[in-house]
Structures are given as structure tokens and as C-alpha cells.
Design a protein around this motif. Structure first.
Motif: not given
Length: 315
Positions: A149-159, A72-85
Motif C-alpha cells: 500500500p502506497g508503493i506503486d512500483w511497475s512490477l511488470g517491468d522486468p528491471a 490464487l491471491i493475485l487472481l481472485h483477491l488482487e492483494w498487494p504483492f508483499l501480502a502475497c509473499l
């Protein structure tokens, strides 16, 4: 000497896990990611079962709410993944606090049945509240942005995502280990062995059980938060009572008396499932028979039995 050997083995295993994406095909990267997430899920359950002596059949509720919170957070708020965790851990802990407050006053089978009932209620809410959860279709279509914030990793890459999961699971496992080795963890073990004696010592058994249940819910929520982006969906099946059976089986399979037992059990479970589905459609039957035999003949769990063999104790 024994501790040094254990540390060396753990270092070698960790080095192998880190190197996995560089030496293995994507299929094994996906398997490794699933093993790590489910291992954390099982380890969070083992804090309740293996250390506190409470058999919960509703642990998937915390796992699922972590997945839904992240989606829900990623879909509606687009927060960084760490905040979602972080939010997922909070959601899992809050739900566990509510359910645990109503459940820990009961013992044994009554506690198990009550947690199962609450788990089914949470599943029903997720299945019926279509305006929020999208019902049986689940929540999909969300995108992973920055890790922080400031850590732009390509999380879509499985590796890359595998390495993120590995890092989060290692940190979470280290925190869980410190909790289990602390005075709090020792009191939980004492409660598992003899709650009446602990109560006679002036300690509030229910309060300690509730604390353990809440902490376990937080880490289960974290595992769900890692699984939702991995599957690209948060669905009611993640909250179903059958999902609650998986950490039970993984913990028993690996060995509830060992901290790393649930992780080992998750690896055995996922690898067996992947292997069996590759050559038969009746994989559930074959897997069930194999797991039943392993539980019957590996009384201390697979990890515990292997350690006994290494140490020369074959009784």
C-alpha cells in the motif's frame, strides 16, 4: 583481515547485481532473476540438508505451494504483492510443519523416501484438483498490482521486478544467515554431526529438526511466490519430484558447507543450462555430463574449491 576481504567482495558483488539492469540486456536480467530465486530455494533446502543433515526429496512441495498461493491471491483477491509473499511463507511453513511432523522421526533414507512420497501426494492434489488449481494447465492470467500500500512500483517491468526480487532475496538470505549463525544453527550442526550425543545432552532432536524443516519450508514458499509472477504461471511442474532435485544439485554443486554455496550453485546451474541450450538440442545430456564431472572433481563444491585455491590449499 580475511573478514574485511570477504565483506569487500560481497559489497562488490551486490553492487554489480544492483547495476545489472542498467548495463545488461533484458536476457541477462531474466537470467539474474532466475538465479536469485533458485538460489533462495536452494539455500532454504541447505538449511535442512547442509546444516541439519536431512536429505529431503520433497522440497518442491513448499516451493510450489508458495507459487500457487501467490497466483490464487493475485487472481481472485488482487492483494498487494508483499501480502502475497507473507501468505506464501505461511503456507510453505504450515505444509512443512505437517509433513515434517510425520517425517522427522525417521532418519536417512527413510526420511528421504517419506518426504518424496509426501511431495508426490501434493503434486497429485495440484494436478487433479482442477476446480482450484486448473489441473495441468496451471494458474495464469493474474496481474501484479502494487508492491505494498502506497508503493506503486511497475512490477511488470522486468528491471523493476528484478530489483524487487534482489531486495527480497537479500533480506531473506540475511535472515537465513542469522539463523544459521545463531545458537539454533549451532545445535543443528551438532545434530548433523552426532544426533545421539545431542540427545544425551537433554535436547529434543526431533523438535529441532522439525523447526529447521518448518523454517526451510517458509523460505521455499517465499521463493515460489517470487517465481510465479516471474513465469506468469503456477503449474504442477513446480511441485514435481524432479523439481525437488534441483536444490539438491545446486547445493552440492556450490558447496553445502558454505552459506553462499547454494546461491553459487544456482548461478552455475542456470548459466550452464542457458549456454548449452544455445548450441545443442541434446542439452540435457551435455548438462548432465558437465554437472557430473563438476561434482566428481569439485569435492567441496565449486565455491569451496575456489576458496581453497585462493587460500593456497590445493589438497
Amino acid at each position: 583481515m580475511k573478514n574485511a576481504i570477504v565483506l569487500i567482495v560481497l559489497a562488490v558483488v551486490l553492487a554489480g547485481l544492483v547495476a545489472l539492469p542498467w548495463v545488461a540486456p533484458y536476457f541477462y536480467i531474466f537470467l539474474g532473476t532466475e538465479v536469485l530465486i533458485l538460489g533462495l530455494f536452494a539455500a532454504s533446502f541447505n538449511l535442512v540438508f547442509g546444516y541439519s543433515g536431512m536429505l529431503s526429496f520433497g522440497h518442491a512441495a513448499f516451493y510450489g505451494i508458495g507459487a500457487y498461493a501467490t497466483a490464487l491471491i493475485l487472481l481472485h483477491l488482487e492483494w498487494p504483492f508483499l501480502a502475497c509473499l507473507v501468505v506464501a511463507m505461511g503456507a510453505g511453513a504450515l505444509l512443512a510443519l505437517v509433513i515434517g511432523f510425520l517425517s522427522v522421526r525417521l532418519d536417512e533414507v527413510y526420511f528421504a523416501m517419506l518426504t518424496l512420497a509426501f511431495g508426490m501426494m501434493v503434486f497429485a492434489v495440484a494436478h487433479q484438483w482442477r476446480s482450484v488449481t486448473n489441473g495441468s494447465d496451471g494458474i495464469a492470467g493474474f496481474m501484479l498490482g502494487d508492491f505494498a500500500p502506497g508503493i506503486d512500483w511497475s512490477l511488470g517491468d522486468p528491471a523493476v521486478y528484478y530489483h524487487v526480487v534482489l531486495g527480497v532475496v537479500v533480506v531473506a538470505a540475511a535472515v537465513l544467515y542469522l539463523i544459521c549463525r545463531s545458537s539454533f544453527g549451532l545445535i543443528l550442526r551438532a545434530i548433523r554431526q552426532n544426533p545421539e550425543r545431542v540427545s544425551f545432552c537433554g535436547l529434543d532432536v526431533r523438535r529441532y529438526r522439525l523447526a529447521a524443516f518448518t523454517v526451510a519450508g517458509a523460505f521455499a514458499g517465499l521463493s515460489g511466490a517470487l517465481m510465479a509472477p516471474f513465469l506468469r504461471v503456477a503449474s504442477p511442474e513446480m511441485l514435481h519430484w524432479s523439481m525437488s532435485a534441483e536444490p539438491v544439485l545446486m547445493s552440492i554443486l556450490g558447496g553445502t558447507g558454505y552459506f553462499l554455496g547454494p546461491f553459487f550453485g544456482a548461478a552455475v546451474f542456470v548459466l550452464l543450462e542457458s549456454w548449452i541450450t544455445g548450441f545443442t538440442d541434446a542439452w540435457m545430456l551435455v548438462l548432465g555430463v558437465m554437472l557430473a564431472l563438476m561434482v566428481m572433481f569439485f569435492r567441496r563444491g565449486v565455491l569451496g574449491t575456489l576458496l581453497d585455491w585462493v587460500q593456497g590449499n590445493h589438497d
